[in-house]
Write a protein that holds these residues in place. Structure first.
Motif, PDB file in Angstrom:
ATOM      1  N   ASN A   1       1.014  -1.382  -0.156  1.00  0.00           N
ATOM      2  CA  ASN A   1      -0.014   0.075  -0.045  1.00  0.00           C
ATOM      3  C   ASN A   1       1.071   1.314   0.270  1.00  0.00           C
ATOM      4  O   ASN A   1       0.132   2.465   0.115  1.00  0.00           O
ATOM      5  N   LYS A   2       2.172   1.166  -0.191  1.00  0.00           N
ATOM      6  CA  LYS A   2       3.200   2.159  -0.310  1.00  0.00           C
ATOM      7  C   LYS A   2       3.633   2.489  -1.746  1.00  0.00           C
ATOM      8  O   LYS A   2       4.200   1.190  -2.160  1.00  0.00           O
ATOM      9  N   SER A   3       3.552   3.261  -2.407  1.00  0.00           N
ATOM     10  CA  SER A   3       3.997   3.275  -3.806  1.00  0.00           C
ATOM     11  C   SER A   3       5.020   3.965  -4.066  1.00  0.00           C
ATOM     12  O   SER A   3       6.076   3.616  -5.228  1.00  0.00           O
ATOM     13  N   SER A   4       5.805   4.738  -3.231  1.00  0.00           N
ATOM     14  CA  SER A   4       7.019   5.288  -3.416  1.00  0.00           C
ATOM     15  C   SER A   4       8.186   4.702  -2.858  1.00  0.00           C
ATOM     16  O   SER A   4       8.012   4.054  -1.435  1.00  0.00           O
ATOM     17  N   PHE A   5       9.379   5.113  -3.290  1.00  0.00           N
ATOM     18  CA  PHE A   5      10.688   4.261  -2.812  1.00  0.00           C
ATOM     19  C   PHE A   5      11.040   5.027  -1.393  1.00  0.00           C
ATOM     20  O   PHE A   5      11.524   4.188  -0.864  1.00  0.00           O
ATOM     21  N   TRP A   6      10.695   6.425  -1.426  1.00  0.00           N
ATOM     22  CA  TRP A   6      11.141   6.852  -0.153  1.00  0.00           C
ATOM     23  C   TRP A   6      10.177   6.463   1.227  1.00  0.00           C
ATOM     24  O   TRP A   6      10.633   6.244   2.251  1.00  0.00           O
ATOM     25  N   GLU A   7       9.007   6.004   0.833  1.00  0.00           N
ATOM     26  CA  GLU A   7       8.175   5.354   1.751  1.00  0.00           C
ATOM     27  C   GLU A   7       8.598   4.114   2.215  1.00  0.00           C
ATOM     28  O   GLU A   7       8.817   3.863   3.484  1.00  0.00           O
ATOM     29  N   TRP A   8       8.958   3.247   1.433  1.00  0.00           N
ATOM     30  CA  TRP A   8       9.810   1.981   1.930  1.00  0.00           C
ATOM     31  C   TRP A   8      10.989   2.139   2.585  1.00  0.00           C
ATOM     32  O   TRP A   8      11.147   1.487   3.653  1.00  0.00           O
ATOM     33  N   GLU A   9      11.828   3.277   2.065  1.00  0.00           N
ATOM     34  CA  GLU A   9      13.178   3.406   2.978  1.00  0.00           C
ATOM     35  C   GLU A   9      12.720   3.742   4.205  1.00  0.00           C
ATOM     36  O   GLU A   9      13.330   3.276   5.198  1.00  0.00           O
ATOM     37  N   ASN A  10      11.765   4.593   4.540  1.00  0.00           N
ATOM     38  CA  ASN A  10      11.560   5.155   5.771  1.00  0.00           C
ATOM     39  C   ASN A  10      10.973   4.228   6.758  1.00  0.00           C
ATOM     40  O   ASN A  10      11.512   4.158   7.892  1.00  0.00           O
ATOM     41  N   ILE A  11      10.196   3.285   6.045  1.00  0.00           N
ATOM     42  CA  ILE A  11       9.648   2.030   6.786  1.00  0.00           C
ATOM     43  C   ILE A  11      10.942   1.065   7.268  1.00  0.00           C
ATOM     44  O   ILE A  11      10.835   0.761   8.570  1.00  0.00           O
ATOM     45  N   MET A  12      11.964   0.773   6.389  1.00  0.00           N
ATOM     46  CA  MET A  12      13.090  -0.013   6.649  1.00  0.00           C
ATOM     47  C   MET A  12      13.698   0.658   7.645  1.00  0.00           C
ATOM     48  O   MET A  12      14.377  -0.009   8.681  1.00  0.00           O
ATOM     49  N   LYS A  13      14.005   2.203   7.884  1.00  0.00           N
ATOM     50  CA  LYS A  13      14.661   2.576   8.598  1.00  0.00           C
ATOM     51  C   LYS A  13      14.355   3.208  10.128  1.00  0.00           C
ATOM     52  O   LYS A  13      14.782   3.475  10.748  1.00  0.00           O
ATOM     53  N   SER A  14      12.823   2.913  10.250  1.00  0.00           N
ATOM     54  CA  SER A  14      12.241   3.125  11.488  1.00  0.00           C
ATOM     55  C   SER A  14      12.861   2.701  12.679  1.00  0.00           C
ATOM     56  O   SER A  14      13.313   1.659  12.850  1.00  0.00           O
ATOM     57  N   GLU A  15      13.039   3.610  13.672  1.00  0.00           N
ATOM     58  CA  GLU A  15      13.458   3.050  15.000  1.00  0.00           C
ATOM     59  C   GLU A  15      12.421   2.133  15.662  1.00  0.00           C
ATOM     60  O   GLU A  15      13.110   1.308  16.525  1.00  0.00           O
ATOM     61  N   ILE A  16      11.261   2.005  15.199  1.00  0.00           N
ATOM     62  CA  ILE A  16      10.523   0.823  15.938  1.00  0.00           C
ATOM     63  C   ILE A  16      11.163  -0.361  15.705  1.00  0.00           C
ATOM     64  O   ILE A  16      10.917  -1.243  16.729  1.00  0.00           O
ATOM     65  N   TRP A  17      11.954  -0.899  14.539  1.00  0.00           N
ATOM     66  CA  TRP A  17      12.442  -1.931  14.629  1.00  0.00           C
ATOM     67  C   TRP A  17      13.588  -2.153  15.527  1.00  0.00           C
ATOM     68  O   TRP A  17      13.755  -3.337  16.157  1.00  0.00           O
TER      69      TRP A  17
END
Length: 930
Positions: A386-402
C-alpha cells in the motif's frame, strides 16, 4: 484515491459539530455569543492535542508516560464527543416539542426554556472541565517532548494507495510441507489407543493455526473420521464452557435445553453419547490451559470415541502439551527462501513480470527484520504493497521501531509498524476490535454497523453512504492483513490473528474491557466499550468492579457475530435490573441484549438513552416495544430478529429520522407500521409480509420501503386489484436477493381466480439482481412472462411448488447460473419437452440439483433436442410421479446421487431408467423405491 480524513484523535464529527453548533447558537440567540466563543475554544484545544497525538501513537510502545498521556487524551476526546452529542440531541428534541406551536416566538421560547434554561449550567460546566483537561494535556505534551505533526498521519498521506482487493489466496502454505506431512503421518499411524493427542508448539505468529487448518481441510482425510470439530479455546479455560463448545460444534447448534441450570454432568453425558463408537478428529486451537485437573475433566467424555480418534492442539506453551500428556511437534521459523516468497506474494501482488530492483533490495532487508515469522512477513508485505513510493519503503525500513524490543510492549515490531502506518480512521476501527475475544469470527456487515453506531465512519465530503464508507474501511484493513478470510468466501466471515488482537488491546488498554479477561482490578473510569461472554450464562451486574458511567458499548459476545438465520448462539440471563443499567450508563451508543432469555419487557426508561445509535433485542421474549423508543432521535440500527412473541412494531418508528437499518427477520411481526416509508435512508430486513385487505396493511406499503435480503410475501390472494401489486415496486429493489411469493392453498375453493392471480404475479416482477425465487400455491394457468423472457439471469435457485393449474414450463434451461431447481405439485403437466430445456444445445449449464415431485399426470420427458444439457448435474430426484414412463436423459450421466421413489411406470431398475449398465454407474448413489 480514498478521501483523506484528518486528525489522529479529532474526528470530522468533532470539527463539523463545533462549527455547526456555534453557528446555530449565534443564529438563535444573538445575545449568547459567548457560547460560540466557548465552542471555538473547545475546537482549538482539541486540535492542539491532535497535532501531537500522531507522535504519541508511535512513542506509546516504549514510553509508559506517553502511553498514559495518550489514553487520557483519548478519554477527554470521548468526553467532548459525548458533550456535543448531548447538545445536538437537545436542539432537535426541543424543535419536536415545539412543533405544535405555530408562532415563531413560541418556537424560540421553547428552545430557550427547554435547553438553555434547564441544561445550560450543567453543559457549560462540563465544557469548561473538558477545556481545562485539554489545556493540561497540551502543557504535558511539551514536557513529554511530543512533536507536532502537520496535516495527516503517515497512513493517510496522498502518496499512499489503498487497495480494496481481498487477502491473497492462501491455498498455499509456505515452507510447511515437512510439518504438514509429519501431521498426516501421525493421523494415519496405527495405534491401540482410543485417543491420541498431538500438540503443535511454537511462538505466536509462526503459523500454527494455518498449518492445522490446511491439514483439517485437506481432501486426503475426507471420510477418514466420523466427526470433525474445530474449537477456538478461550484463554479463560472453563471446563463447562469448553465441553459445551465441543458439544455444540458437533451438534451444529446450541443445547438450549440445558441453558438455565447447566450441569457439567449433563453436558459430559451428552458429549459421551455423541462420541461413543465414533472416530473423531478434534482441533483445540490456541490452548493456554496448564491446569491438568481441568483438562482431565474435559477429557472424560472424549475417551469414549472409537479407536484412532485424534486431538490436534495448537499452543505457545510446552506446559500445555505436558498437561495434556500429548506428543509434541515444534514449529520453527521459516527458512530464508520461503520468507522471501511469502513476503513478495503480499508486497508485489500485481507486479509483472518482475518488481523494481530497488524495491526488491529494500524488501529483502525488511524480510531479515521479520525473523522468519509468517505473520510479520505477511503483515509487512501488505503494508508495503500500500506504499507506492521508494522513499516510503526506505523510511519504514529505517524506522526506529525495529530497534525496540518486543518485550517493551509484547507486540511484534512489524505489527507496531503496520499499525503506526494505518490511517487514523482505520486505527479507531481496528482498535475497537479489542472488545471481542480472541478467535472471534466477525461478520463483515455486522461489524460495519457497529463502526457506524460508534461514529467511526467518516465521509468529510458526504459523497458516499455510511455502508459504502464502512465497506471501504473494512476492505482496507483486509488489504493490510489486519483481518483474514475465515472459511467460505461467500459467508463473509473473518478472523483476526491473536497477536493482532493483542495489539488492539495494547492501544486500547482500559478503553475496551472484556468481562472475565481484562478487569481483575476493576473497570476504570476511562472504559468505553464493554463486552461479556455469553458462555457465563448469567450476567450478574458489575458489583463493585465498575468505576465508570461513560460506557458507549454494552454487548454479549459469543464465538462469532450473531447471524439472524443461525441459532448457533449461547443464551444468557441478566440478573441486573435494566432500569439500573439504563440509568447508570446514559452515554450508551451500542446496546445489545440479544439472546437474553429472561427479557420479556423493555422498560420505558430506554427513551432516556439519548446517545443510543444501535439497539439489538434479537432472540428475546419481548412482546412489544414502548412508545418511548420514539425519543431515541440518534437511533440508526434496530434489530428484532427471532423475536417470535413480538407481533407488531410501534407506530411511532417513522419519527426516528436517523434510522438506517431495521431488522425483524423470523419475528412474529406480520406487517410494517404506516409512514415508515418516509424514512428515505432506511434499509429494512424482514422475513415475512402478510397481505391484508385493509388499506393499512396493503401490499402498496412495500413500495415505499428499501428492502434488503430475503422476503416471503404471504396471502397474495388478498390483493384485490392487480395494480396494487405493481405499486410494491419489486423490480426496483436491487438489494432484495431472495423472494418467496405465496398464495393460500385454495384448490377446491369456488373463489379461485386464476386470471387475477396471473395479473398479480406479472406485476410482482422482481429485480434482475434476484438470486433465489420460490412460488408456492400459485393458481394461475401459466408462469409469469418475466420467467419466460430471461430477465432473471442471476437466479441460482428456483422452487416452484403446488402451482397446480400451470400447463407448461418456460425455458428454464436458459437461466445461465441456475444451480438448484425444484418442481413440486404440477398436476396439469403431461410432458416436459424442448421448451423446458430452452431448445438449446447446452441447457441448464450450471444446474447441480434437480427435483421433480408430486407430478400426478406427468407421462414423458422428451429430450431429443437435448445435446449437451446438464453438464454439472450431481443430484436428480424424481418422486411420486406415477405415470412417468421410459428412460431418463443420458445427459445426466455425471450424477452422484439418483433418487427415484413411487414412480411405478419407470423401468424396473435405476440403471435401466438411465439407459446405463451397472458397471457404468461408477460412484452413482442410487435410492430406488416403488
Amino acid at each position: 484515491m480514498a478521501e483523506i480524513v484528518t486528525g489522529t484523535l479529532v474526528s470530522v464529527f468533532l470539527e463539523r459539530t463545533t462549527d455547526t453548533l456555534a453557528s446555530r447558537f449565534v443564529h438563535m440567540f444573538r445575545a449568547r455569543k459567548d457560547k460560540k466563543e466557548q465552542l471555538s475554544n473547545l475546537k482549538m484545544k482539541l486540535l492542539a492535542i491532535d497535532v501531537v497525538a500522531f507522535d504519541a501513537e508511535q512513542k506509546q510502545f516504549t514510553d509508559p508516560l506517553v502511553r498514559e498521556w495518550l489514553l487520557r487524551a483519548k478519554d477527554v476526546v470521548f468526553d467532548a464527543e459525548d458533550l456535543l452529542y448531548e447538545m445536538e440531541y437537545e436542539l432537535p428534541k426541543s424543535q419536536v416539542e415545539a412543533e405544535s406551536q405555530s408562532a415563531t416566538v413560541k418556537v424560540w421560547n421553547s428552545l430557550k426554556s427547554s435547553f438553555f434554561t434547564s441544561s445550560e449550567n450543567e453543559l457549560e460546566s462540563k465544557m469548561e472541565q473538558v477545556i481545562r483537561t485539554l489545556k493540561y494535556l497540551e502543557t504535558q505534551s511539551g514536557y513529554l517532548g511530543l512533536k507536532k505533526t502537520s496535516g495527516v498521519g503517515i497512513g493517510s498521506g496522498s502518496s499512499s494507495r489503498l487497495t480494496y482487493t481481498s487477502l491473497p489466496n492462501e491455498s498455499a502454505i509456505y515452507g510447511r510441507d515437512d510439518d504438514k506431512e509429519f501431521v498426516f503421518r501421525w493421523l494415519k499411524s496405527e495405534t491401540q489407543d482410543n485417543l491420541s493427542i498431538l500438540s503443535i508448539v511454537g511462538m505466536g505468529g509462526l503459523g500454527k493455526t494455518s498449518l492445522v487448518q490446511h491439514v483439517f481441510n485437506d481432501p486426503r482425510i475426507e471420510g477418514k473420521f466420523d466427526i470433525k470439530a474445530w474449537i477456538s479455546v478461550p484463554m479463560e479455560f472453563d471446563v463447562l464452557n469448553v465441553s459445551r463448545a465441543i458439544l455444540d460444534t458437533i451438534n451444529g447448534s446450541t443445547e438450549h435445553s440445558i441453558q438455565k441450570e447447566v450441569v457439567q454432568e449433563v453436558v459430559q453425558r451428552r458429549l459421551k453419547e455423541k462420541l461413543t463408537g465414533k472416530k473423531f478428529l478434534l482441533v483445540l486451537d490456541d490452548n493456554w490451559n496448564e491446569n491438568q485437573s481441568k483438562w482431565e475433566q474435559v477429557q472424560k467424555a472424549l475417551g469414549f470415541g472409537a479407536q484412532g480418534s485424534r486431538i490436534l492442539v495448537t499452543t505457545r506453551s510446552e506446559k500445555v502439551a505436558f498437561t495434556m500428556r500429548s506428543e509434541k511437534h515444534h514449529l520453527k521459523v521459516l527458512k530464508e527462501d520461503y520468507c522471501w516468497a511469502l513476503f513478495a506474494k503480499h508486497a508485489f501482488q500485481s507486479a509483472s513480470p518482475q518488481p523494481d530492483p530497488n524495491f526488491m533490495e529494500i524488501g529483502k532487508k525488511m524480510v531479515e527484520k521479520c525473523n522468519g515469522l509468517p505473520l510479520a512477513l505477511k503483515t509487512m508485505g501488505s503494508l508495503l504493497h500500500n506504499k507506492s513510493s521508494f522513499w516510503e519503503w526506505e523510511n519504514i525500513m529505517k524506522s526506529e521501531i525495529w530497534d525496540f524490543s518486543e518485550n517493551e510492549s509484547n507486540v511484534l515490531p512489524a505489527l507496531r509498524l503496520s499499525y503506526h502506518h494505518l490511517p487514523s480512521h482505520l486505527k479507531k476501527c481496528f482498535a475497537f476490535c479489542a472488545v471481542f475475544p480472541k478467535g472471534y469470527e466477525f461478520d463483515k456487515a455486522c461489524l460495519i454497523q457497529l463502526w457506524l453506531a460508534e461514529n467511526f465512519l467518516e465521509s468529510p465530503l458526504q459523497k458516499r453512504s455510511p455502508k459504502e464508507v464502512g465497506e471501504q474501511y473494512f476492505n482496507d484493513l483486509l488489504s493490510w492483513s489486519f483481518f483474514q478470510q475465515s472459511g467460505n468466501e461467500e459467508e463473509k466471515h473473518f478472523i483476526m490473528h491473536d497477536l493482532l488482537n493483542d495489539l488492539a488491546k495494547f492501544v486500547c488498554e482500559d478503553i475496551c474491557i472484556r468481562l472475565g479477561v481484562d478487569e481483575p482490578k476493576g473497570i476504570p473510569k476511562k472504559s468505553r466499550h464493554f463486552s461479556f461472554p455469553t458462555t457465563r450464562v448469567y450476567f450478574d451486574g458489575f458489583g463493585c468492579l465498575i468505576d465508570t458511567q461513560k460506557l458507549h458499548t454494552f454487548m454479549p459476545t459469543d464465538r462469532r457475530m450473531y447471524d439472524p438465520f443461525c441459532y448457533y448462539c449461547f443464551s444468557w440471563y441478566c440478573n441486573m435490573s435494566l432500569e439500573d443499567l439504563f440509568s447508570k450508563f446514559k452515554f450508551l451508543r451500542v446496546l445489545s441484549l440479544s439472546h437474553c432469555c429472561d427479557l420479556t419487557e423493555v422498560p420505558k426508561s430506554i427513551g432516556n438513552l439519548k446517545h443510543l445509535r444501535s439497539l439489538d433485542l434479537s432472540a428475546t421474549d419481548i412482546e412489544k416495544l414502548p412508545d418511548s423508543i420514539s425519543l431515541l432521535y440518534k437511533l440508526q440500527i434496530l434489530k428484532l430478529n427471532n423475536c417470535t412473541k413480538l407481533k407488531e412494531l410501534p407506530s411511532c418508528l417513522h419519527q426516528l429520522d436517523n434510522l438506517h437499518s431495521l431488522e425483524f427477520i423470523n419475528s412474529g411481526v406480520k406487517n410494517v407500521p404506516a409512514h415508515l416509508g418516509k424514512l428515505k435512508n432506511l434499509q429494512v430486513l424482514m422475513s415475512a409480509f402478510y397481505v391484508q385487505k385493509s388499506k393499512e396493511f396493503s401490499i402498496q406499503q412495500l413500495g415505499e420501503l428499501n428492502l434488503h435480503g430475503s422476503l416471503t410475501m404471504h396471502e397474495l390472494q388478498n390483493i384485490e386489484n392487480p395494480s396494487y401489486a405493481l405499486e410494491a415496486d419489486l423490480k426496483n429493489k436491487p438489494d432484495l436477493v431472495e423472494l418467496q411469493l405465496e398464495w393460500n392453498d385454495m384448490m377446491g375453493s369456488s373463489s379461485v381466480d386464476s386470471t387475477k392471480a396471473g395479473d398479480v404475479i406479472e406485476n410482482l416482477r422482481p429485480s434482475k439482481h434476484l438470486k433465489k425465487l420460490s412460488l408456492r400455491n400459485y393458481v394461475g394457468k401459466k408462469l409469469p412472462n418475466w420467467l419466460l423472457d430471461n430477465s432473471l439471469l442471476n437466479l441460482v435457485s428456483l422452487v416452484l411448488m403446488n402451482c397446480t393449474c400451470c400447463q407448461r414450463f418456460p425455458p428454464l434451461g436458459l437461466l445461465p447460473f441456475l444451480k438448484e431447481l425444484k418442481i413440486v405439485g404440477f398436476d396439469e403437466i403431461v410432458r416436459i419437452d424442448g421448451d423446458f430445456h430452452g431448445n438449446n444445445s447446452c441447457s441448464f449449464k450450471s444446474l447441480e440439483t434437480l427435483e421433480f415431485s408430486n407430478m400426478s399426470q406427468w407421462e414423458k420427458w422428451e429430450y431429443e433436442t437435448l445435446a449437451g444439457g446438464f453438464p454439472y448435474l450431481q443430484e436428480l430426484s424424481i418422486r411420486k410421479c406415477p405415470k412417468l414412463k421410459g428412460e431418463l436423459p443420458e445427459q445426466v450421466v455425471p450424477l452422484e446421487r439418483l433418487q427415484i421413489e413411487n414412480c411405478q411406470e419407470l423401468e424396473a431398475s435405476a440403471p435401466r431408467a438411465l439407459g446405463l449398465s451397472l458397471h457404468e454407474c461408477g460412484k452413482l448413489h442410487v435410492e430406488w423405491a416403488t
